[in-house]
Design a protein around this motif. Structure first.
Motif, PDB file in Angstrom:
ATOM      1  N   PRO A  76       4.232  -4.210  -0.931  1.00  0.00           N
ATOM      2  CA  PRO A  76       3.011  -4.524  -1.600  1.00  0.00           C
ATOM      3  C   PRO A  76       2.219  -5.509  -1.294  1.00  0.00           C
ATOM      4  CG  PRO A  76       4.419  -4.533  -2.976  1.00  0.00           C
ATOM      5  CD  PRO A  76       5.226  -4.296  -1.805  1.00  0.00           C
TER       6      PRO A  76
ATOM      7  N   ARG B 138      -1.887   5.050   2.517  1.00  0.00           N
ATOM      8  CA  ARG B 138      -2.696   3.693   1.838  1.00  0.00           C
ATOM      9  C   ARG B 138      -1.511   3.134   0.847  1.00  0.00           C
ATOM     10  NH1 ARG B 138      -7.387   4.580  -1.715  1.00  0.00           N
ATOM     11  NH2 ARG B 138      -7.130   2.475  -2.149  1.00  0.00           N
TER      12      ARG B 138
ATOM     13  N   MET C 237      -0.882   0.360  -1.809  1.00  0.00           N
ATOM     14  CA  MET C 237      -1.597  -0.283  -2.979  1.00  0.00           C
ATOM     15  C   MET C 237      -1.237  -1.748  -2.766  1.00  0.00           C
ATOM     16  SD  MET C 237      -3.503   1.971  -4.430  1.00  0.00           S
ATOM     17  CE  MET C 237      -4.011   1.187  -5.831  1.00  0.00           C
ATOM     18  N   ARG C 238      -2.189  -2.612  -2.779  1.00  0.00           N
ATOM     19  CA  ARG C 238      -1.969  -3.992  -2.335  1.00  0.00           C
ATOM     20  C   ARG C 238      -2.058  -4.825  -3.781  1.00  0.00           C
ATOM     21  NH1 ARG C 238      -2.899  -5.253   3.070  1.00  0.00           N
ATOM     22  NH2 ARG C 238      -1.960  -7.315   2.607  1.00  0.00           N
ATOM     23  N   LYS C 239      -0.918  -5.468  -4.131  1.00  0.00           N
ATOM     24  CA  LYS C 239      -0.905  -6.498  -5.069  1.00  0.00           C
ATOM     25  C   LYS C 239      -1.308  -7.804  -4.916  1.00  0.00           C
ATOM     26  CE  LYS C 239       3.089  -4.378  -7.360  1.00  0.00           C
ATOM     27  NZ  LYS C 239       4.506  -4.982  -7.622  1.00  0.00           N
TER      28      LYS C 239
END
Length: 180
Positions: free
Chosen positions: A156, A168, A170-172
């Motif tokens: 992520p 897709r 989900m980026r942190k």
């Protein structure tokens, strides 16, 4: 009642469906598929239409009716049009190549990972970073794609790894410097 299970499966012109006891087989232009049926499900074939029936008093049997209708529909679609899954490699130096019946993946480990493709599944690599899997059996294709993705799942923070083309991540946010 199962709404999906009640719908009949319309057979295209070049598809043949046959019943042998508790086995159903579907033949089409792309290949041949077989599946064992559950004893609670009854299948009838008339005039290029497959109908699935079961006892409506039990909820589990109604669920089986919908399940087997979907499975038969997937078999018919597989032998006529086939299925395709796209995977994408994201990361510096990540690449894939085909050697015979194996997929060689360089995905950040010290050695390349060799993945043997299941029977009936073919792979194509485009631009060294896009893997296109194709086959007639939807279950085998999906499981092969999931097994390839499990070799290096996307992480992520930077999004590096093997992911589905339409997935897709989900980026942190990363760590930030402390304030004094």
């Amino acid at each position: 009642m199962s709404r999906i299970g009640k719908k009949p499966v319309q057979l295209p012109d070049k598809v043949q469906v046959s019943l042998n006891g508790d086995m159903i087989s579907v033949k089409g232009p792309k290949g041949h598929l077989e599946r064992q049926l559950h004893p609670a499900v009854e299948i009838s074939i008339k005039d290029d239409i497959v109908t699935i029936k079961t006892d409506a008093s039990d909820k589990k049997k109604v669920a089986l009716q919908g399940l087997f209708r979907s499975l038969i529909f997937n078999m018919v679609t597989g032998v006529t049009a086939g299925y395709e899954k796209k995977l994408q490699l994201s990361g510096i130096g990540y690449r894939a190549e085909i050697k015979g019946n194996s997929l060689i993946l360089n995905v950040g480990y010290s050695n390349p990972v060799e993945f043997t493709l299941p029977e009936g599944i073919s792979a194509n690599v485009e631009n060294n970073t896009q893997i296109i899997l194709s086959g007639i059996n939807k279950e085998t294709l999906g499981q092969a794609a999931a097994n390839i993705r499990d070799i290096r799942p996307p992480e992520p923070y930077k999004g590096k790894g093997i992911m589905y083309a339409d997935e897709r991540i989900m980026r942190k946010a990363g760590k930030t410097a402390g304030k004094d």
